[in-house]
Design a protein around this motif. Structure first.
Motif, PDB file in Angstrom:
ATOM      1  N   PHE A  19      65.566 -43.104 -44.850  1.00  0.00           N
ATOM      2  CA  PHE A  19      67.630 -43.493 -45.389  1.00  0.00           C
ATOM      3  C   PHE A  19      67.740 -45.103 -46.235  1.00  0.00           C
ATOM      4  CE2 PHE A  19      67.551 -39.317 -43.218  1.00  0.00           C
ATOM      5  CZ  PHE A  19      67.878 -38.561 -44.026  1.00  0.00           C
ATOM      6  N   GLU A  20      67.019 -45.796 -46.047  1.00  0.00           N
ATOM      7  CA  GLU A  20      66.414 -47.498 -46.169  1.00  0.00           C
ATOM      8  C   GLU A  20      67.328 -47.439 -47.071  1.00  0.00           C
ATOM      9  OE1 GLU A  20      66.922 -49.209 -44.376  1.00  0.00           O
ATOM     10  OE2 GLU A  20      65.200 -50.487 -43.725  1.00  0.00           O
ATOM     11  N   ARG A  21      68.186 -48.837 -46.961  1.00  0.00           N
ATOM     12  CA  ARG A  21      68.397 -49.530 -48.119  1.00  0.00           C
ATOM     13  C   ARG A  21      67.822 -50.539 -48.974  1.00  0.00           C
ATOM     14  NH1 ARG A  21      72.823 -51.476 -44.535  1.00  0.00           N
ATOM     15  NH2 ARG A  21      71.512 -53.670 -44.912  1.00  0.00           N
ATOM     16  N   MET A  22      67.332 -50.018 -50.083  1.00  0.00           N
ATOM     17  CA  MET A  22      66.432 -50.318 -50.763  1.00  0.00           C
ATOM     18  C   MET A  22      66.847 -50.847 -52.133  1.00  0.00           C
ATOM     19  SD  MET A  22      63.315 -47.557 -49.915  1.00  0.00           S
ATOM     20  CE  MET A  22      61.780 -48.744 -50.030  1.00  0.00           C
ATOM     21  N   LEU A  23      65.993 -51.389 -53.080  1.00  0.00           N
ATOM     22  CA  LEU A  23      66.295 -52.754 -54.243  1.00  0.00           C
ATOM     23  C   LEU A  23      65.001 -53.096 -55.257  1.00  0.00           C
ATOM     24  CD1 LEU A  23      68.280 -53.732 -56.598  1.00  0.00           C
ATOM     25  CD2 LEU A  23      67.474 -56.263 -55.171  1.00  0.00           C
ATOM     26  N   PHE A  24      64.574 -52.005 -56.443  1.00  0.00           N
ATOM     27  CA  PHE A  24      63.572 -51.925 -57.058  1.00  0.00           C
ATOM     28  C   PHE A  24      64.303 -52.525 -58.501  1.00  0.00           C
ATOM     29  CE2 PHE A  24      62.933 -48.537 -54.504  1.00  0.00           C
ATOM     30  CZ  PHE A  24      61.022 -48.452 -54.025  1.00  0.00           C
ATOM     31  N   VAL A  25      63.457 -53.383 -58.723  1.00  0.00           N
ATOM     32  CA  VAL A  25      63.559 -54.390 -59.682  1.00  0.00           C
ATOM     33  C   VAL A  25      62.475 -54.681 -60.686  1.00  0.00           C
ATOM     34  CG1 VAL A  25      64.826 -56.171 -60.658  1.00  0.00           C
ATOM     35  CG2 VAL A  25      65.500 -55.805 -58.723  1.00  0.00           C
ATOM     36  N   GLY A  26      62.220 -54.513 -61.571  1.00  0.00           N
ATOM     37  CA  GLY A  26      61.098 -55.125 -62.469  1.00  0.00           C
ATOM     38  C   GLY A  26      60.970 -53.916 -63.898  1.00  0.00           C
ATOM     39  N   SER A  27      59.871 -53.601 -64.075  1.00  0.00           N
ATOM     40  CA  SER A  27      58.632 -52.625 -65.027  1.00  0.00           C
ATOM     41  C   SER A  27      59.404 -51.154 -65.230  1.00  0.00           C
ATOM     42  CB  SER A  27      58.038 -53.162 -65.972  1.00  0.00           C
ATOM     43  OG  SER A  27      56.720 -52.460 -64.466  1.00  0.00           O
ATOM     44  N   CYS A  28      59.314 -50.608 -66.464  1.00  0.00           N
ATOM     45  CA  CYS A  28      59.515 -49.224 -66.113  1.00  0.00           C
ATOM     46  C   CYS A  28      58.893 -48.831 -64.955  1.00  0.00           C
ATOM     47  CB  CYS A  28      58.959 -48.982 -67.512  1.00  0.00           C
ATOM     48  SG  CYS A  28      57.527 -49.007 -68.477  1.00  0.00           S
TER      49      CYS A  28
END
Length: 271
Positions: A19-28
Protein backbone atom coordinates in the motif's frame (compact mmCIF):
# COMPACT_ATOMS: atom_id res chain seq x y z
CA UNK A 1 24.49 -26.39 -19.42
CA UNK A 2 23.00 -22.93 -19.11
CA UNK A 3 21.46 -21.57 -22.30
CA UNK A 4 20.84 -18.00 -21.20
CA UNK A 5 22.47 -15.25 -19.20
CA UNK A 6 20.71 -13.95 -16.08
CA UNK A 7 21.00 -10.23 -15.48
CA UNK A 8 22.17 -9.45 -11.98
CA UNK A 9 19.99 -7.01 -10.05
CA UNK A 10 21.91 -5.13 -7.33
CA UNK A 11 20.32 -5.61 -3.92
CA UNK A 12 18.52 -2.36 -3.06
CA UNK A 13 18.97 -0.72 0.30
CA UNK A 14 15.21 -0.66 0.92
CA UNK A 15 12.05 -2.68 0.38
CA UNK A 16 8.64 -1.42 -0.70
CA UNK A 17 5.89 -2.20 1.83
CA UNK A 18 2.28 -2.94 0.85
CA UNK A 19 0.00 0.00 0.00
CA UNK A 20 2.97 2.35 -0.38
CA UNK A 21 2.53 5.81 -1.92
CA UNK A 22 4.23 5.70 -5.31
CA UNK A 23 4.68 7.78 -8.44
CA UNK A 24 5.45 6.41 -11.90
CA UNK A 25 6.59 8.83 -14.57
CA UNK A 26 8.03 8.08 -17.97
CA UNK A 27 7.55 6.08 -21.12
CA UNK A 28 4.74 3.66 -21.89
CA UNK A 29 6.83 1.03 -20.10
CA UNK A 30 6.19 3.03 -16.90
CA UNK A 31 2.47 2.71 -17.69
CA UNK A 32 2.74 -1.08 -17.95
CA UNK A 33 4.63 -1.59 -14.70
CA UNK A 34 2.88 1.20 -12.80
CA UNK A 35 -0.53 -0.25 -13.60
CA UNK A 36 0.55 -3.55 -12.08
CA UNK A 37 1.25 -1.75 -8.80
CA UNK A 38 -2.21 -0.15 -8.98
CA UNK A 39 -3.80 -3.57 -9.49
CA UNK A 40 -1.94 -4.85 -6.43
CA UNK A 41 -3.42 -2.02 -4.34
CA UNK A 42 -0.36 0.15 -3.92
CA UNK A 43 -1.30 3.82 -3.74
CA UNK A 44 0.34 4.45 -7.08
CA UNK A 45 -0.11 7.41 -9.42
CA UNK A 46 0.88 6.57 -12.99
CA UNK A 47 1.79 9.29 -15.52
CA UNK A 48 -0.81 11.77 -14.23
CA UNK A 49 -0.35 14.06 -17.26
CA UNK A 50 0.28 11.43 -19.89
CA UNK A 51 3.27 9.43 -21.06
CA UNK A 52 6.57 11.30 -20.77
CA UNK A 53 9.50 10.01 -22.81
CA UNK A 54 12.47 12.27 -22.04
CA UNK A 55 14.16 13.58 -18.86
CA UNK A 56 12.92 17.16 -19.35
CA UNK A 57 9.29 16.05 -19.59
CA UNK A 58 9.75 13.76 -16.60
CA UNK A 59 10.93 16.79 -14.62
CA UNK A 60 7.89 18.77 -15.77
CA UNK A 61 5.56 16.05 -14.47
CA UNK A 62 7.33 15.84 -11.10
CA UNK A 63 7.16 19.63 -10.71
CA UNK A 64 3.48 19.79 -11.58
CA UNK A 65 2.44 16.79 -9.51
CA UNK A 66 4.21 17.93 -6.35
CA UNK A 67 2.45 21.28 -6.62
CA UNK A 68 -0.93 19.55 -6.68
CA UNK A 69 -0.63 16.79 -4.09
CA UNK A 70 -0.62 16.86 -0.31
CA UNK A 71 0.77 13.32 -0.18
CA UNK A 72 4.18 13.19 -1.85
CA UNK A 73 5.34 9.76 -3.00
CA UNK A 74 7.63 7.70 -0.83
CA UNK A 75 8.84 5.76 -3.86
CA UNK A 76 9.15 7.13 -7.40
CA UNK A 77 9.94 5.23 -10.58
CA UNK A 78 11.39 7.30 -13.42
CA UNK A 79 11.44 5.41 -16.72
CA UNK A 80 13.59 7.00 -19.42
CA UNK A 81 12.55 6.38 -23.01
CA UNK A 82 14.59 8.76 -25.16
CA UNK A 83 16.86 11.80 -25.04
CA UNK A 84 15.09 13.37 -28.05
CA UNK A 85 12.90 16.39 -27.27
CA UNK A 86 10.65 18.72 -29.22
CA UNK A 87 11.11 22.47 -28.82
CA UNK A 88 8.48 25.07 -29.67
CA UNK A 89 10.31 27.39 -32.04
CA UNK A 90 8.41 30.48 -30.92
CA UNK A 91 9.41 30.22 -27.25
CA UNK A 92 12.36 27.78 -27.17
CA UNK A 93 10.41 25.71 -24.63
CA UNK A 94 10.64 21.92 -24.52
CA UNK A 95 7.08 20.67 -24.87
CA UNK A 96 5.70 17.48 -23.36
CA UNK A 97 2.91 17.14 -25.90
CA UNK A 98 2.53 18.80 -29.28
CA UNK A 99 -1.27 18.85 -28.76
CA UNK A 100 -1.82 18.12 -32.46
CA UNK A 101 -0.28 21.43 -33.49
CA UNK A 102 1.47 21.57 -36.90
CA UNK A 103 4.85 19.87 -37.02
CA UNK A 104 6.56 22.93 -38.52
CA UNK A 105 6.08 24.82 -35.24
CA UNK A 106 8.62 22.55 -33.54
CA UNK A 107 12.19 21.44 -33.94
CA UNK A 108 13.66 18.21 -32.67
CA UNK A 109 16.75 18.31 -30.47
CA UNK A 110 18.88 15.70 -28.75
CA UNK A 111 19.80 16.15 -25.09
CA UNK A 112 23.39 15.52 -24.08
CA UNK A 113 24.21 13.19 -21.20
CA UNK A 114 24.91 16.20 -18.97
CA UNK A 115 21.56 17.78 -19.86
CA UNK A 116 19.78 14.53 -19.04
CA UNK A 117 21.58 14.35 -15.69
CA UNK A 118 20.66 17.97 -14.90
CA UNK A 119 16.95 17.46 -15.58
CA UNK A 120 16.84 14.22 -13.62
CA UNK A 121 18.84 15.69 -10.74
CA UNK A 122 16.34 18.51 -10.43
CA UNK A 123 13.48 16.00 -10.40
CA UNK A 124 15.14 13.97 -7.64
CA UNK A 125 15.87 17.13 -5.64
CA UNK A 126 12.22 18.16 -5.86
CA UNK A 127 11.11 14.73 -4.70
CA UNK A 128 13.57 14.87 -1.79
CA UNK A 129 12.32 18.32 -0.90
CA UNK A 130 8.78 16.95 -0.63
CA UNK A 131 9.84 13.82 1.28
CA UNK A 132 13.47 13.65 2.38
CA UNK A 133 13.64 9.84 2.53
CA UNK A 134 12.08 9.28 -0.90
CA UNK A 135 13.44 6.34 -2.85
CA UNK A 136 13.83 6.83 -6.59
CA UNK A 137 14.18 3.89 -8.95
CA UNK A 138 15.46 4.79 -12.42
CA UNK A 139 14.92 2.49 -15.37
CA UNK A 140 15.61 2.75 -19.09
CA UNK A 141 12.75 1.56 -21.25
CA UNK A 142 13.64 -1.44 -23.44
CA UNK A 143 11.36 -0.15 -26.22
CA UNK A 144 13.35 0.70 -29.35
CA UNK A 145 12.62 3.76 -31.48
CA UNK A 146 12.73 2.68 -35.12
CA UNK A 147 12.01 6.21 -36.33
CA UNK A 148 15.55 7.24 -35.28
CA UNK A 149 17.05 4.29 -37.12
CA UNK A 150 18.31 1.44 -34.97
CA UNK A 151 21.78 2.95 -34.59
CA UNK A 152 20.18 6.22 -33.49
CA UNK A 153 17.96 4.35 -31.05
CA UNK A 154 20.99 2.65 -29.48
CA UNK A 155 22.79 6.00 -29.17
CA UNK A 156 19.75 7.45 -27.41
CA UNK A 157 19.58 4.55 -24.96
CA UNK A 158 23.33 4.81 -24.36
CA UNK A 159 22.96 8.47 -23.35
CA UNK A 160 20.14 7.55 -20.96
CA UNK A 161 22.13 4.69 -19.45
CA UNK A 162 25.10 6.97 -18.83
CA UNK A 163 22.80 9.59 -17.30
CA UNK A 164 21.21 7.00 -15.00
CA UNK A 165 24.65 5.87 -13.84
CA UNK A 166 25.73 9.43 -13.06
CA UNK A 167 22.45 10.18 -11.30
CA UNK A 168 22.90 7.17 -9.05
CA UNK A 169 26.37 8.41 -8.16
CA UNK A 170 25.05 11.87 -7.29
CA UNK A 171 22.22 10.57 -5.09
CA UNK A 172 23.58 7.29 -3.76
CA UNK A 173 21.30 7.40 -0.70
CA UNK A 174 18.11 7.87 -2.69
CA UNK A 175 18.52 6.56 -6.24
CA UNK A 176 18.63 2.95 -7.40
CA UNK A 177 18.84 1.58 -10.93
CA UNK A 178 16.67 -1.30 -12.10
CA UNK A 179 17.99 -3.00 -15.27
CA UNK A 180 14.78 -3.42 -17.30
CA UNK A 181 16.63 -2.52 -20.50
CA UNK A 182 19.30 -5.13 -19.86
CA UNK A 183 16.80 -7.84 -18.90
CA UNK A 184 14.97 -7.54 -22.23
CA UNK A 185 18.07 -7.16 -24.39
CA UNK A 186 20.50 -9.51 -22.61
CA UNK A 187 18.29 -12.04 -20.84
CA UNK A 188 15.17 -12.24 -23.05
CA UNK A 189 17.08 -11.78 -26.29
CA UNK A 190 14.53 -13.40 -28.58
CA UNK A 191 11.79 -11.96 -30.80
CA UNK A 192 9.21 -14.21 -29.14
CA UNK A 193 9.36 -11.77 -26.23
CA UNK A 194 8.20 -8.88 -28.44
CA UNK A 195 4.83 -7.75 -29.70
CA UNK A 196 4.06 -8.14 -33.43
CA UNK A 197 5.71 -4.77 -34.17
CA UNK A 198 9.00 -6.34 -32.99
CA UNK A 199 9.73 -3.18 -30.97
CA UNK A 200 7.61 -3.34 -27.80
CA UNK A 201 8.06 -6.08 -25.17
CA UNK A 202 5.32 -8.69 -25.14
CA UNK A 203 3.00 -9.20 -22.17
CA UNK A 204 5.08 -12.23 -21.25
CA UNK A 205 8.21 -10.08 -21.14
CA UNK A 206 6.45 -7.45 -19.00
CA UNK A 207 5.25 -10.21 -16.67
CA UNK A 208 8.80 -11.50 -16.32
CA UNK A 209 10.19 -8.04 -15.58
CA UNK A 210 7.43 -7.58 -13.00
CA UNK A 211 8.49 -10.86 -11.39
CA UNK A 212 12.16 -9.83 -11.25
CA UNK A 213 11.23 -6.38 -9.92
CA UNK A 214 8.94 -7.60 -7.16
CA UNK A 215 11.39 -10.29 -6.06
CA UNK A 216 14.06 -7.60 -5.66
CA UNK A 217 12.16 -4.60 -4.35
CA UNK A 218 9.05 -5.71 -2.44
CA UNK A 219 9.02 -6.43 1.27
CA UNK A 220 7.93 -9.81 2.62
CA UNK A 221 4.64 -8.25 3.74
CA UNK A 222 4.00 -6.84 0.27
CA UNK A 223 4.67 -10.22 -1.36
CA UNK A 224 2.40 -11.90 1.19
CA UNK A 225 -0.43 -9.44 0.57
CA UNK A 226 -0.17 -9.93 -3.22
CA UNK A 227 -0.38 -13.70 -2.72
CA UNK A 228 -3.46 -13.38 -0.51
CA UNK A 229 -5.09 -10.78 -2.74
CA UNK A 230 -4.60 -12.74 -5.99
CA UNK A 231 -7.55 -15.20 -5.72
CA UNK A 232 -9.89 -12.42 -4.61
CA UNK A 233 -8.73 -10.16 -7.44
CA UNK A 234 -9.27 -12.93 -9.97
CA UNK A 235 -12.72 -13.70 -8.56
CA UNK A 236 -13.77 -10.05 -8.75
CA UNK A 237 -12.58 -9.89 -12.36
CA UNK A 238 -14.60 -12.94 -13.37
CA UNK A 239 -17.31 -12.22 -15.95
CA UNK A 240 -20.09 -14.84 -15.72
CA UNK A 241 -22.42 -15.98 -18.49
CA UNK A 242 -25.38 -15.71 -16.11
CA UNK A 243 -24.79 -12.84 -13.65
CA UNK A 244 -28.35 -13.10 -12.29
CA UNK A 245 -27.99 -16.74 -11.28
CA UNK A 246 -28.12 -17.70 -7.61
CA UNK A 247 -24.82 -19.53 -7.99
CA UNK A 248 -23.04 -16.38 -9.12
CA UNK A 249 -24.67 -14.25 -6.42
CA UNK A 250 -23.48 -16.74 -3.80
CA UNK A 251 -20.00 -16.78 -5.35
CA UNK A 252 -19.76 -12.99 -5.21
CA UNK A 253 -21.04 -12.87 -1.63
CA UNK A 254 -18.34 -15.29 -0.55
CA UNK A 255 -15.73 -13.27 -2.47
CA UNK A 256 -16.79 -10.06 -0.75
CA UNK A 257 -16.59 -11.78 2.64
CA UNK A 258 -13.04 -12.90 1.84
CA UNK A 259 -12.16 -9.37 0.76
CA UNK A 260 -13.56 -7.94 4.00
CA UNK A 261 -11.49 -10.42 6.01
CA UNK A 262 -8.39 -9.36 4.08
CA UNK A 263 -9.20 -5.68 4.69
CA UNK A 264 -9.53 -6.37 8.41
CA UNK A 265 -6.22 -8.23 8.49
CA UNK A 266 -4.26 -5.49 6.72
CA UNK A 267 -6.22 -2.48 7.98
CA UNK A 268 -6.71 -1.17 4.43
CA UNK A 269 -9.68 -0.74 2.13
CA UNK A 270 -9.10 -2.83 -0.98
CA UNK A 271 -12.45 -2.93 -2.82
Amino acid sequence: MNFRTIVDIPVPSFRIPPFERMLFVGSCFADSIGQRFVEEKFRAVVNPYGVMYNPASILHTVERWLQQTDEPPRVAFLTLGTNHVYVLKETGEIVDNCQKRPHHLFREEVLTVDQCVNYLSEAVSLLRGAYEKVRVVVTVSPIRYAKYGFHGSVLSKAALLLAAEQLQGLFSDNVNYFPAYEIVNDELRDYRFYQPDMLHPSQQAVDYIWERLTDSYLSEDALLFIKEWKPIKEALAHRPFHPESEEYKSFMQQTRMKAQALEKKWGQSII
